[in-house]
Design an enzyme around this catalytic site. Structure first.
Site, PDB file in Angstrom:
ATOM      1  N   LYS A 116      -8.489   4.402  -3.334  1.00 33.56           N
ATOM      2  CA  LYS A 116      -7.179   4.505  -2.674  1.00 33.56           C
ATOM      3  C   LYS A 116      -7.246   5.263  -1.350  1.00 33.56           C
ATOM      4  CE  LYS A 116      -4.155   3.369  -6.308  1.00 33.56           C
ATOM      5  NZ  LYS A 116      -2.738   3.162  -6.575  1.00 33.56           N
ATOM      6  N   GLU A 200       3.767  14.228   0.326  1.00 34.10           N
ATOM      7  CA  GLU A 200       4.015  12.928   0.962  1.00 34.10           C
ATOM      8  C   GLU A 200       5.499  12.634   0.972  1.00 34.10           C
ATOM      9  OE1 GLU A 200       1.760  10.148  -1.472  1.00 34.10           O
ATOM     10  OE2 GLU A 200       3.548   9.671  -2.639  1.00 34.10           O
ATOM     11  N   LYS A 237       5.294  -5.435 -14.358  1.00 36.67           N
ATOM     12  CA  LYS A 237       6.230  -6.410 -13.807  1.00 36.67           C
ATOM     13  C   LYS A 237       6.730  -7.327 -14.915  1.00 36.67           C
ATOM     14  CE  LYS A 237       3.577  -6.317  -9.546  1.00 36.67           C
ATOM     15  NZ  LYS A 237       2.443  -6.972  -8.849  1.00 36.67           N
ATOM     16  N   GLU A 275       0.299  -5.042  -1.386  1.00 34.95           N
ATOM     17  CA  GLU A 275       1.513  -4.490  -1.987  1.00 34.95           C
ATOM     18  C   GLU A 275       2.120  -3.423  -1.086  1.00 34.95           C
ATOM     19  OE1 GLU A 275       0.813  -5.218  -6.716  1.00 34.95           O
ATOM     20  OE2 GLU A 275       0.697  -3.155  -5.983  1.00 34.95           O
ATOM     21  N   ASN A 290      -4.507  -5.912  -4.039  1.00 35.28           N
ATOM     22  CA  ASN A 290      -5.083  -6.487  -5.253  1.00 35.28           C
ATOM     23  C   ASN A 290      -6.039  -7.601  -4.849  1.00 35.28           C
ATOM     24  OD1 ASN A 290      -3.631  -4.899  -7.120  1.00 35.28           O
ATOM     25  ND2 ASN A 290      -1.820  -6.120  -6.681  1.00 35.28           N
ATOM     26  N   ARG A 292      -7.561 -10.123  -6.233  1.00 33.79           N
ATOM     27  CA  ARG A 292      -7.687 -11.157  -7.262  1.00 33.79           C
ATOM     28  C   ARG A 292      -6.435 -12.033  -7.240  1.00 33.79           C
ATOM     29  NH1 ARG A 292      -3.611  -8.907 -10.191  1.00 33.79           N
ATOM     30  NH2 ARG A 292      -3.662  -6.650 -10.319  1.00 33.79           N
TER      31      ARG A 292
END
Lengths: 461, 141, 141, 461
Positions: A116, A200, A237, A275, A290, A292
């Site tokens: 990340k 943040e 989701k 995303e 992502n 994939r």
């Protein structure tokens, strides 16, 4: 083009990839665990090999077994689907070393985007907005105050070692920053023995918006529009739609350009998803990529008319994208509902078991991707996804009405499932208005479940 | 009642929706049953012989079997021109190597689970064998 | 009993809603069973009470019934304020009018099939009634 | 818009109309015969009424029963589907008299287009090409010769009273005309006692090409492209596709314009189909107009993205067409296969009966319209259509490959059906090249059945 592809997955996505192979005249080879010997992908296949016992680690994550079958059967490519080995950089490397094309990006790209901090750094360099905050640890309360003042309130203070809300504080007022920072740090020191703190921007009521991208080996990168995946329960989701009602054409354009820039920065190849979170003011921030195919890819297929798995295979075979960005047009509206074997009235307890009877919806504008059939037993070892219902219609309201009638036609006798919950969402005013964010499901679950219960009682009356 | 008559009864029963059938006459008793196993999809239409069907619930041979501990290539011998580890009728000791399974260029020895007599070699030399498939049938002792 | 006779029994059983069947004669015993109760689609999810289910195979009342000779509106009397043609307990003659069915503004008289006693009026006055639905239950004589 | 629609049909088209109603928030009321009490359209409906015994004349053709239910339940419209009462002018009149909208053209238009001679005359006046020939009886051989010379050879001589080939002659050479005319007339006099003779151009190896049109009550008429329905057995369509491989863009344009002219000439309103024969030289001739929705309408829905049943309902409610001609775009290629319960290896004997198990194909680009479900019993009283499989893909070859895999996924255990025959057609070189006409199936049936048999034996080997 490839002659033979090994499908290293199970369930509906194995069936999905199997279909794409058949349509490309590529021979599919499937693998399965002992728990999946009756699965649809095995029933459909002419070549199927058991690669281990039910436990994923021993079967669908068993790299040696999968590569053994691929080599022994002469496969020239492996499609990893989603989950399992799909974002495993070492597996992608192992395929490359074995001379078998991994249908996805290279191991290095997977590795880079899986980290990340590295991904964030790359995006900042590429000019893609990321959630503003400290790039590393913040040492003092004064330093934190200065940073918070510069990025604007509210902000989130979080301990590097934190978890479960401990060492975390939301700060809405500037004069609260220093005391809350000290409080959080003390808590972290007390609980975790570490005073390392980050800060943040706190995004309130965000939407989860993602962009589908495709990139070929010739350097073409295109985006296929957005998907709104804000209807989530505990980051899972449940329902996705395209296009999002939250985006203006101008914002869609800007986010799409950012997605392409992100993919270019990553030297991406194959299908991927960028995303973003989107705040109510229309500011968007990259959160992750992502690397994939996604569960929700069919909504993009319906609005673009493109077959994404086919594109994945073409890209991995070195062929160019079948369309340029200018040739991509977005038509109508698509919604996907995930039918899961879990009981909403029982805290979403998973409900594997025998499917005594199944009747799937059909007709105009309805697509079903599933591994179910009457008599199939859903094993308890894997995820609870039973079927994906996807509808396409000229407008969002037409799509909602089409989804309602599709959900009404769906009959699954046997394990409990979430069909009725989805049906209630399709009648909920905030959903119908498109007025929802990632907090929607938590905020409305009680209402939805109450409606569901009253609907169930009606026939008894 | 002749076998032919029984066959007719079986065929009729098979086609019907009936799941249990018992017939007693003074001479004999006939019981038929159909298990749960509701229909599963048959082989794809027009497709070549369904390999999967053959692989999936491989007809269980009579007696205990040594099964494949992993998916891989079955070798009866240590080298192409070597003698096979075991032949039908051989008596082997527990732990003795009975065949090899190759996966990822690694040879894995497969051992006898007990003192036993080899009754049948169930795989072709060099065949790709699924996890759990029977390799060698044996009789204890 | 010949196989042919058994086949007939099986076919009849198979088509029926019966799930178990046992026959004992001095010469033989035959038992048939049906498991599972083959699933039929349930009511639409989230939809109001399924009227269709109620209409389709209307629970068969006890005893013979006069059924609707056409789809239409059921009237127990010749006019809103008139006496009904028949009441429970009435004895009626074969051919006597027992109710009216209206279709396309036409009144159709429904007649008693035999001399009988009225046991129950099964429809509401003014209800839309499907073809073949029971209207009036009776007992012969 | 209507509040409640009675669906005066059964089978897959009843389900199709039911779905359109649900999606428009219109309450569907269904009717059924005693043989159909377990049918899917009855299972789905909240309001269902039995209208008579199994025989169509007593139930689905029972006008009084249908209107009684429509009035008693307060329906404001009736959708007749196809077959049964759909082209019954008196029924359309009866609906109008009862104050219920008939979803289709007026009784007068149905009557006019149902009379072949009147329809032919109307088309000639409108400048739409019809098969050249005598407009009435031809009295003498000399008159016949003059007519044949003017329209060109080959021609077909046929007796007004003829049948079964008697009194009929094909004439390829001018000098054969007079002797063959006399021969045919003598035969007709001998067999039928009538010497009334007609003559028309003989179209050899024609394609059956039809155009979908839509016309609203405001006078808008549009066409939605063509369908090639040349794969027929005894005039029964088996497989349809859109667009036809036989049409150039220029020819499609001309035929489409002729279709619109035909619909305008008929003062048509609602959805209709203009059927043409197309000869190998690209000449096309009007043969008839179908004044209802067709079985094969989904191929047009897939290439246009328009919902035709929805358009039908909108038109009947007085609303304008949802698109102008310019807004109609044809995308990709669609193929429909009709899965019939008939046994091709047994002279297409109908095979009603219990469906022990059904598994329908799904996934990208596949649509299924059916009334089947596992456990359903197909009654012997009506047509043998079990399901329609429709695929959509960017190109014709992609569509063929998609149809192959869809047919491979389809499993129906129970009654014999024609799935394998359709699968063989999908592999036949002439079909793949698009090189076929209405004689295709008869000419190739032996080959196709032989392939089918050899495929069946393979698993036993």
């Amino acid at each position: 083009m490839f002659k033979r592809i090994l499908i290293a997955n199970r369930g509906e996505i194995a069936v999905r990839v199997f279909r794409a192979c058949r349509e490309l005249n590529i021979e599919p080879v499937v693998v399965y665990s002992q728990a999946d010997s009756e699965a649809l992908h095995v029933q459909l296949a002419e070549r199927a090999y058991c690669i281990g016992p039910a436990r994923s680690a021993d079967s669908y994550l068993n790299v040696d077994a999968i590569l053994t079958v691929a080599q022994a059967t002469g496969c020239d490519a492996i499609h990893p689907g989603y989950g399992f080995l799909s974002e495993n950089a070492d597996f992608a490397d192992a395929c490359a070393q074995a001379g078998i094309a991994f249908i996805g990006p290279s191991g290095d790209v997977i590795r880079a985007m899986g980290n990340k901090a590295a991904a964030r750094k790359l995006m900042v360099e590429a000019g893609v907005p990321v959630v503003p905050g400290s790039d590393g640890a913040v040492d003092t309360a004064q330093e934190a105050k200065a940073l918070a003042d510069s990025i604007g309130y509210p902000v989130l203070i979080k301990a590097a070692a934190g978890g479960g809300g401990r060492g975390m504080r939301r700060v809405f007022e500037p004069d609260q920053l220093i005391p809350l920072f000290e409080e959080a740090r003390s808590e972290s020191v007390a609980c975790f023995g570490s005073g390392e703190m980050y800060l943040e921007k706190l995004i309130l009521n965000p939407r989860h918006i993602e962009f589908q991208i495709l990139a070929d080996s010739q350097g073409h990168v295109i985006q296929l529009g957005d998907r709104d995946c804000s209807i989530q329960r505990r980051n899972q989701k449940l329902l996705e739609e395209s296009p999002s009602k939250a985006l203006t054409p101008e914002l869609r354009e800007r986010m799409g350009a950012a997605a392409v820039a992100a993919a270019r920065a990553a030297h991406y190849e194959n299908a991927g998803t960028i995303e973003f979170v989107l705040d109510p003011e229309g500011n968007f921030y990259f959160i992750e990529m992502n690397t994939r195919i996604q569960v929700e890819h069919p909504v993009t297929e319906l609005v673009t008319g493109m077959d994404l798995v086919r594109e994945q295979i073409r890209i991995a075979a070195g062929l160019p994208l079948s369309r340029t960005q200018e040739e991509v047009t977005l038509n109508g509206h698509a919604i996907e509902c995930r039918i899961n074997a879990e009981d909403p009235s029982n805290d979403f307890r998973p409900c594997p078991g025998k499917i005594d009877f199944v009747h799937l919806p059909g007709g105009c504008g309805v697509r079903v991707d599933t591994g179910l059939y009457t008599g199939y037993t859903l094993p308890p070892y894997y995820d609870s996804l039973m079927a994906k219902l996807i509808v396409h219609a000229p407008t969002r309201l037409d799509a909602i009405r089409r989804m309602r009638r599709a959900l009404e036609e769906l009959i699954i006798e046997g394990p409990a499932n979430n069909t009725d919950l989805l049906h209630q969402i399709m009648h909920h005013p905030d959903f119908i208005r498109g007025n929802y964010n990632t907090g929607y499901l938590e905020a409305n679950m009680d209402t939805l479940l109450a409606w569901s219960r009253s609907g169930e009682e009606e026939p008894k009356a | 009642m002749t076998n032919q008559e029984i066959f007719e009864l079986m065929a009729r029963f098979d086609q019907s929706g009936i799941t249990t059938f018992k017939l007693n006459t003074k001479d004999f008793t006939l019981e038929l049953g159909k298990g749960g196993s509701a229909a599963v999809p048959a082989a794809p239409v027009g497709a070549p012989a369904p390999a999967a069907a053959a692989l999936a619930p491989a007809a269980q041979p009579d007696g205990p079997c040594i099964t494949a501990p992993l998916v891989g290539t079955f070798y009866a011998a240590s080298a192409p021109d070597a003698e096979p580890f075991v032949k039908v009728g051989d008596k082997v000791k527990k732990g003795q190597t009975v065949c090899l399974m190759e996966a990822m260029k690694m040879m894995n020895e497969v051992h006898a689970p007990c003192d036993c007599t080899i009754e049948a070699i169930l795989q072709e030399d060099g065949a790709l064998v699924s996890f759990g498939d029977p390799l060698i049938r044996y009789r204890e002792g």
